[in-house]
Design an enzyme around this catalytic site. Structure first.
Site, PDB file in Angstrom:
ATOM      1  N   TYR A  73      63.157  16.325 -10.100  1.00 43.86           N
ATOM      2  CA  TYR A  73      63.446  15.504  -8.929  1.00 43.86           C
ATOM      3  C   TYR A  73      64.516  14.499  -9.332  1.00 43.86           C
ATOM      4  O   TYR A  73      65.378  14.796 -10.149  1.00 43.86           O
ATOM      5  CB  TYR A  73      62.126  14.888  -8.422  1.00 43.86           C
ATOM      6  CG  TYR A  73      62.230  14.451  -6.990  1.00 43.86           C
ATOM      7  CD1 TYR A  73      62.659  15.347  -6.003  1.00 43.86           C
ATOM      8  CD2 TYR A  73      61.931  13.150  -6.617  1.00 43.86           C
ATOM      9  CE1 TYR A  73      62.788  14.945  -4.693  1.00 43.86           C
ATOM     10  CE2 TYR A  73      62.048  12.751  -5.298  1.00 43.86           C
ATOM     11  CZ  TYR A  73      62.493  13.642  -4.328  1.00 43.86           C
ATOM     12  OH  TYR A  73      62.630  13.231  -3.047  1.00 43.86           O
ATOM     13  N   LYS A 102      50.048  39.111   5.198  1.00 41.74           N
ATOM     14  CA  LYS A 102      51.326  39.761   4.884  1.00 41.74           C
ATOM     15  C   LYS A 102      51.947  39.082   3.667  1.00 41.74           C
ATOM     16  O   LYS A 102      52.546  39.740   2.810  1.00 41.74           O
ATOM     17  CB  LYS A 102      52.282  39.656   6.077  1.00 41.74           C
ATOM     18  CG  LYS A 102      51.873  40.535   7.243  1.00 41.74           C
ATOM     19  CD  LYS A 102      52.651  41.832   7.324  1.00 41.74           C
ATOM     20  CE  LYS A 102      51.864  42.848   8.106  1.00 41.74           C
ATOM     21  NZ  LYS A 102      52.528  43.999   8.608  1.00 41.74           N
ATOM     22  N   GLU A 150      56.953  39.278  12.856  1.00 39.01           N
ATOM     23  CA  GLU A 150      55.671  39.993  12.838  1.00 39.01           C
ATOM     24  C   GLU A 150      54.886  39.747  14.119  1.00 39.01           C
ATOM     25  O   GLU A 150      54.803  38.615  14.609  1.00 39.01           O
ATOM     26  CB  GLU A 150      54.843  39.508  11.635  1.00 39.01           C
ATOM     27  CG  GLU A 150      53.592  40.305  11.370  1.00 39.01           C
ATOM     28  CD  GLU A 150      53.874  41.721  10.866  1.00 39.01           C
ATOM     29  OE1 GLU A 150      54.810  41.893  10.070  1.00 39.01           O
ATOM     30  OE2 GLU A 150      53.168  42.654  11.300  1.00 39.01           O
ATOM     31  N   ASP A 151      54.297  40.808  14.616  1.00 38.46           N
ATOM     32  CA  ASP A 151      53.326  40.728  15.713  1.00 38.46           C
ATOM     33  C   ASP A 151      53.821  39.911  16.903  1.00 38.46           C
ATOM     34  O   ASP A 151      53.114  39.022  17.412  1.00 38.46           O
ATOM     35  CB  ASP A 151      51.974  40.220  15.167  1.00 38.46           C
ATOM     36  CG  ASP A 151      51.314  41.272  14.266  1.00 38.46           C
ATOM     37  OD1 ASP A 151      51.916  42.347  14.078  1.00 38.46           O
ATOM     38  OD2 ASP A 151      50.220  41.023  13.748  1.00 38.46           O
ATOM     39  N   ALA A 187      54.217  51.729  24.379  1.00 34.51           N
ATOM     40  CA  ALA A 187      55.674  51.717  24.584  1.00 34.51           C
ATOM     41  C   ALA A 187      56.160  50.336  24.184  1.00 34.51           C
ATOM     42  O   ALA A 187      57.059  49.758  24.782  1.00 34.51           O
ATOM     43  CB  ALA A 187      56.005  52.024  26.041  1.00 34.51           C
ATOM     44  N   ALA A 226      56.616  47.352  20.743  1.00 36.96           N
ATOM     45  CA  ALA A 226      57.471  47.142  19.581  1.00 36.96           C
ATOM     46  C   ALA A 226      57.432  48.338  18.637  1.00 36.96           C
ATOM     47  O   ALA A 226      58.458  48.950  18.319  1.00 36.96           O
ATOM     48  CB  ALA A 226      57.001  45.886  18.857  1.00 36.96           C
ATOM     49  N   ALA A 227      56.239  48.686  18.211  1.00 36.02           N
ATOM     50  CA  ALA A 227      56.103  49.733  17.197  1.00 36.02           C
ATOM     51  C   ALA A 227      56.462  51.099  17.771  1.00 36.02           C
ATOM     52  O   ALA A 227      57.209  51.867  17.157  1.00 36.02           O
ATOM     53  CB  ALA A 227      54.671  49.734  16.650  1.00 36.02           C
TER      54      ALA A 227
HETATM   55  N1  LIG Z   1      49.777  51.195  11.417  1.00 35.63           N
HETATM   56  C1  LIG Z   1      50.771  50.329  11.413  1.00 35.63           C
HETATM   57  O1  LIG Z   1      51.490  50.180  10.428  1.00 35.63           O
HETATM   58  C2  LIG Z   1      51.078  49.524  12.613  1.00 35.63           C
HETATM   59  C3  LIG Z   1      50.238  49.525  13.686  1.00 35.63           C
HETATM   60  N2  LIG Z   1      50.545  48.786  14.788  1.00 35.63           N
HETATM   61  C4  LIG Z   1      49.592  48.806  15.872  1.00 35.63           C
HETATM   62  O2  LIG Z   1      50.216  49.258  17.060  1.00 35.63           O
HETATM   63  C5  LIG Z   1      49.658  48.596  18.171  1.00 35.63           C
HETATM   64  C6  LIG Z   1      50.773  48.014  19.017  1.00 35.63           C
HETATM   65  O3  LIG Z   1      51.478  46.994  18.306  1.00 35.63           O
HETATM   66  P1  LIG Z   1      52.845  46.440  18.848  1.00 35.63           P
HETATM   67  O4  LIG Z   1      53.763  47.549  19.186  1.00 35.63           O
HETATM   68  O5  LIG Z   1      53.269  45.423  17.874  1.00 35.63           O
HETATM   69  O6  LIG Z   1      52.373  45.707  20.179  1.00 35.63           O
HETATM   70  P2  LIG Z   1      53.044  45.613  21.626  1.00 35.63           P
HETATM   71  O7  LIG Z   1      52.248  44.616  22.366  1.00 35.63           O
HETATM   72  O8  LIG Z   1      54.501  45.422  21.517  1.00 35.63           O
HETATM   73  O9  LIG Z   1      52.783  47.050  22.237  1.00 35.63           O
HETATM   74  C7  LIG Z   1      51.544  47.513  22.688  1.00 35.63           C
HETATM   75  C8  LIG Z   1      51.772  48.681  23.578  1.00 35.63           C
HETATM   76  O10 LIG Z   1      50.548  49.330  23.845  1.00 35.63           O
HETATM   77  C9  LIG Z   1      50.478  49.580  25.217  1.00 35.63           C
HETATM   78  N3  LIG Z   1      49.106  49.649  25.675  1.00 35.63           N
HETATM   79  C10 LIG Z   1      48.145  48.707  25.608  1.00 35.63           C
HETATM   80  N4  LIG Z   1      47.018  49.165  26.178  1.00 35.63           N
HETATM   81  C11 LIG Z   1      47.280  50.415  26.602  1.00 35.63           C
HETATM   82  C12 LIG Z   1      46.530  51.393  27.276  1.00 35.63           C
HETATM   83  N5  LIG Z   1      45.261  51.165  27.625  1.00 35.63           N
HETATM   84  N6  LIG Z   1      47.113  52.588  27.547  1.00 35.63           N
HETATM   85  C13 LIG Z   1      48.388  52.807  27.201  1.00 35.63           C
HETATM   86  N7  LIG Z   1      49.154  51.918  26.569  1.00 35.63           N
HETATM   87  C14 LIG Z   1      48.605  50.729  26.289  1.00 35.63           C
HETATM   88  C15 LIG Z   1      51.197  48.421  25.851  1.00 35.63           C
HETATM   89  O11 LIG Z   1      51.575  48.732  27.170  1.00 35.63           O
HETATM   90  P3  LIG Z   1      52.441  47.704  28.086  1.00 35.63           P
HETATM   91  O12 LIG Z   1      53.829  47.823  27.545  1.00 35.63           O
HETATM   92  O13 LIG Z   1      52.318  48.256  29.445  1.00 35.63           O
HETATM   93  O14 LIG Z   1      51.804  46.387  27.891  1.00 35.63           O
HETATM   94  C16 LIG Z   1      52.369  48.281  24.900  1.00 35.63           C
HETATM   95  O15 LIG Z   1      53.403  49.156  25.247  1.00 35.63           O
HETATM   96  C17 LIG Z   1      48.680  47.580  17.596  1.00 35.63           C
HETATM   97  O16 LIG Z   1      47.394  48.133  17.637  1.00 35.63           O
HETATM   98  C18 LIG Z   1      49.093  47.429  16.184  1.00 35.63           C
HETATM   99  O17 LIG Z   1      48.017  47.094  15.352  1.00 35.63           O
HETATM  100  C19 LIG Z   1      51.676  48.043  14.874  1.00 35.63           C
HETATM  101  C20 LIG Z   1      52.536  47.998  13.816  1.00 35.63           C
HETATM  102  C21 LIG Z   1      52.282  48.711  12.584  1.00 35.63           C
HETATM  103  C1  LIG Z   2      50.045  46.811  10.346  1.00 32.66           C
HETATM  104  C2  LIG Z   2      50.583  45.919  11.348  1.00 32.66           C
HETATM  105  O1  LIG Z   2      51.589  45.275  11.136  1.00 32.66           O
HETATM  106  C3  LIG Z   2      49.930  45.801  12.627  1.00 32.66           C
HETATM  107  O2  LIG Z   2      48.940  46.490  12.851  1.00 32.66           O
HETATM  108  O3  LIG Z   2      50.404  45.000  13.437  1.00 32.66           O
HETATM  109 MG   LIG Z   3      52.006  43.779  12.621  1.00 32.35          MG
END
Ligand SMILES: NC(=O)C1=CN([C@@H]2O[C@H](COP(=O)(O)OP(=O)(O)OC[C@H]3O[C@@H](n4cnc5c(N)ncnc54)[C@H](OP(=O)(O)O)[C@@H]3O)[C@@H](O)[C@H]2O)C=CC1
Ligand SMILES: CC(=O)C(=O)O
Ligand SMILES: [Mg+2]
Length: 758
Positions: free
Chosen positions: A40, A95, A137-138, A196, A198-199
């Site tokens: 420091y 993470k 993230e998330d 539909a 992020a992921a």
């Molecule tokens: N295994 C891995 O490494 C990872 C897993 N994930 C998982 O993926 C999932 C989504 O994460 P993420 O993309 O960040 O979140 P988002 O909120 O961006 O996306 C969620 C999506 O799921 C859709 N959804 C929710 N409920 C339903 C349903 N009943 N029927 C059809 N579609 C539905 C949503 O629809 P709408 O657009 O209409 O809201 C949306 O498009 C989480 O469970 C997360 O844990 C994510 C990242 C990494």
């Molecule tokens: C693994 C992860 O990043 C998620 O489920 O959101």
């Molecule tokens: Mg995540």
């Protein structure tokens, strides 16, 4: 092999000790006034001025180059949805932990209390000077797309939304490998993508980059299939709208080849899976609950390649296989961004790694005799140390080839070595022991089961298949403890040697004990009475084969605690004195200390025996012992009883075992400092690698040394491991943690396995 993770356990894990999962540790010395003046004011002004003159010096003088921000606003936390910034913090700390253990990257987790895109972007932008990279993230779709896009434009450090690209990179690799196994072409397979967000969007784009066709995909959001006649789609979702007449999940699943779930748990039925094409590929990646459970899916279809985002089933498709290594590679070349070329390179590197022979360490950690590329192994396992040395260089190279590396790597061999050193800090010994134990669990009797920590350890070893516990103690004391703490020990036997039911067994044990000790002044009444003491009863269970190992409770002193075992079970043939060993888990790997426990002032001959027993024990952990006999003198440099005794013991050992790496007498610091050794004592057998096993001249030195390491240096210790006894008997130390007890049980099981094979 699903593990039960109870709510209480998860909460206790996070709450115990220092709450949360991370802390900040200074990386420079700070003990003297001079250190502080350097750290420091006034010394700190110099790097400040240097950085003001040349911003790149920030990488030289600060933590920036190895520091990643994990940033969330909590709007799409795993599959839990919009639970808010604060509630997302455990995931972000998690993470951070993964970044650290898998890639040695430091993380500040940052939870931003805003759903406003511009506010989010502005906040991250003004944080840029602190960090070498940003892991978003998330954050839910569609905001996440705009946030990432804007930040990529505005920041000169790499930015990656992990749920998009980490997941895309990893699932892309899984897809390539799964398709190869079922001999289908990515260009022709039909996809159903649930989610539909992020992921899902990013994964679909990555599959397109790998050769898949958009027209072969049907994607669903919460309102149903994305169809060209829907008016609520945006620029990001519209490209995935199908012109086919799909109205329901049933329509989409019928005959499809690949299902990709990135939505929420439990949305897919076994019937839907059954309606898919032959050799279907199912990636149910929602966390923590997948769209369909592993069990349900494989029961529905034996020809499936099934993956989830979870670690407790085969084929974990989770971005943990990506983000640590992608950022490692990007940081190491000071990449200005993470671009398509880097993402594809990571996907191909991951896919390729799954086809290489799996190291023993990984097989052991998963209790698999031999994992090979196939339907249950389409991706490397997260504990595979080769991930770092394979994926990070692939990413770094792609950054260089695509012109975004500000500091290209010149010497790839040196880089790989540097990476390997980073994970050398991680210590696999507990994993090896636990995996070996699980391969053939044994019956372990716990003499002190009225103790909550012991009960919890018993629960854990039972749940994880490390051992079959047997509890000794009063049922009326143990049962309420089990109930009050919501444990579930199921059919684990509870035996009370004082109860009426055990009278016959106590009689039998008493007779046996009398036989063994009748010429040592014991009479039948005393013998029977002793058998009602749990340490005696437990030892007799092991002796008679009713149990395979004893975890004994600490009585007054260690000699008191081991006396029943010595009287009842006895020493191994040829062993004159037993000894005790501790394993200290250091960042250089495990260190073995002996004799920490039994012999107060051993003679040279006894030191030889202690060393022999210790060397055999170290070998049981698949580790080659490199032994130093330590004291205050080096190779005859000083006189005195201990120096001469250790000197003589080394001479005897080297003569008897010319191939054993054993040397001394030597000071402890020198046993590790190979440079100094080479300079002053180049003849030493420790000159190449230094020691991993220390034999001490007396109990006082050994005991002080391991206790200091444990308390002052904060290292985990496993022990004492009793050496030289015929069957495994381990004595718990006061204050042993639950984890230490579990480790002890695993070692006892491994020892019991070894004794069985002899
Ligand atoms: N295994 C891995 O490494 C990872 C897993 N994930 C998982 O993926 C999932 C989504 O994460 P993420 O993309 O960040 O979140 P988002 O909120 O961006 O996306 C969620 C999506 O799921 C859709 N959804 C929710 N409920 C339903 C349903 N009943 N029927 C059809 N579609 C539905 C949503 O629809 P709408 O657009 O209409 O809201 C949306 O498009 C989480 O469970 C997360 O844990 C994510 C990242 C990494
Ligand atoms: C693994 C992860 O990043 C998620 O489920 O959101
Ligand atoms: Mg995540």
């Amino acid at each position: 092999m699903q593990q039960t993770i109870r709510r209480e356990d998860a909460l206790e894990y996070h709450a115990k000790g220092r709450p949360g999962k991370i802390e900040v540790i200074p990386s420079k010395e700070y003990s003297t006034q001079r250190d502080l003046s350097l750290a420091y004011s006034p010394g700190v002004a110099e790097p400040c001025l240097a950085i003001a003159a040349d911003p790149d010096d920030a990488f030289k003088y600060t933590a920036k180059g190895n520091l990643v921000a994990v940033i969330s606003n909590g709007t799409a936390v795993l599959g839990l949805g919009d639970i808010g910034a604060l509630a997302s913090k455990p995931v972000m700390e998690g993470k951070g932990l993964l970044f650290k253990i898998y890639a040695d990257i430091d993380v500040f987790d940052i939870e931003l209390n805003t759903t406003n895109i511009d506010e989010f972007v502005r906040t991250v932008k003004i944080l840029e000077p602190t960090f070498g990279g940003v892991n978003l993230e998330d954050i839910k779709a569609p905001e996440c797309f705009e946030i990432e896009q804007k930040l990529k434009q505005e920041l000169t450090i790499p930015v990656m939304h992990d749920d998009q690209h980490g997941t895309a990179i990893v699932s892309g690799a899984a897809l390539l490998n799964a398709l190869e196994l079922v001999r289908k072409r990515i260009e022709t397979v039909q996809f159903v993508i649930l989610g539909a967000g992020a992921a899902a969007i990013s994964c679909a784009n990555q599959y397109v980059a790998l050769g898949a066709r958009r027209e072969n995909m049907v994607m669903f959001d919460i309102h149903g299939p994305l169809r060209t006649d829907r008016t609520d789609l945006n620029d990001i979702t519209r490209p995935f709208a199908t012109s086919r007449n799909i109205e329901s999940m049933a329509d989409a699943f019928a005959g499809a080849d690949v299902f990709v779930g990135l939505s929420k748990g439990n949305l897919v039925s076994p019937d839907l899976i059954r309606s898919m094409a032959k050799d279907a590929i199912v990636f149910a990646m929602a966390n923590p609950v997948p769209e369909i459970t592993y069990q349900e899916a494989i029961e529905a279809r034996p020809d499936l390649i099934m993956a989830t985002g979870r670690s407790d089933y085969p084929n974990q498709v989770n971005n943990v296989l990506g983000f640590p290594y992608i950022f490692r590679g990007a940081l190491d070349v000071r990449a200005t961004e993470i671009n398509e070329a880097m993402k594809l390179a990571a996907t191909y590197a991951l896919a390729e790694l799954a086809k290489r022979t799996v190291p023993d360490l990984v097989n052991l950690a998963y209790n698999e005799p031999n994992m090979i590329f196939g339907r249950d192994y389409i991706l490397p396992k997260p504990v595979d140390p080769r991930l770092l040395t394979t994926v990070a260089p692939a990413v770094a190279k792609a950054a260089m080839d695509s012109g975004v590396a500000r500091q290209p790597i010149q010497d790839w061999d040196a880089y790989e070595q540097q990476l390997a050193r980073r994970i050398g800090q991680e210590n696999p010994i507990s994993r090896v022991i636990l995996a070996k134990a699980k391969a053939n669990p044994k019956r372990v009797v716990f003499a002190d089961a009225e103790n909550l920590k012991v009960l919890k350890a018993a629960q854990q070893v039972r749940d994880e298949g490390i051992a079959h516990p047997i509890l000794l103690g009063e049922v009326d004391k143990i049962q309420p403890l089990i109930r009050a703490n919501n444990l579930d020990l199921g059919a684990v036997p509870i035996i009370d040697p004082r109860s009426a039911e055990q009278e016959a067994l106590v009689d039998r044990f008493g007779e046996l004990y009398f036989e063994k000790r009748k010429r040592k002044g014991v009479n039948p009444t005393e013998a029977r009475k002793l058998m009602m003491i749990r340490n005696y009863f437990g030892a007799m269970m092991v002796e008679t084969g009713e149990a395979d190992a004893l975890i004994s409770g600490l009585t007054r002193t260690y000699p008191d605690a081991i006396r029943p075992a010595l009287q009842i079970i006895g020493k191994e043939p040829g062993v004159r004195k037993v000894a005790g060993m501790y394993i200290l888990l250091t960042k250089y790997g495990p260190l073995f200390f002996s004799d920490t426990t039994v012999n107060v002032n051993p003679s040279a001959a006894e030191i030889v025996e202690i060393t022999e027993l210790t060397a055999q024990a170290v070998e049981r952990f698949n580790i080659k012992p490199r032994i130093a006999l330590v004291t205050y003198s080096n190779f005859g440099s000083a006189k005195g009883e201990d120096a001469e005794k250790m000197h003589e013991a080394v001479e005897r050992l080297q003569q008897k075992y010319p191939d054993l790496t054993v040397d001394g007498e030597i000071q402890a610091h020198l046993a590790f400092n190979t440079e100094l050794l080479r300079h002053n004592h180049p003849f030493s057998k420790l000159v190449e690698e230094g020691a991993n096993t220390l034999i001490f001249p007396n109990l006082s030195a050994a005991n002080i040394a391991y206790n200091l390491m444990r308390e002052a240096a904060g290292l985990d210790a496993i022990g004492p491991i009793l050496l030289g006894i015929r069957k495994p008997v381990y004595v718990l130390q006061m204050g042993s943690s639950e984890r230490e007890i579990v480790n002890m049980v695993a070692i006892a099981v491994v020892e019991a396995q070894g004794k069985e094979n002899r």
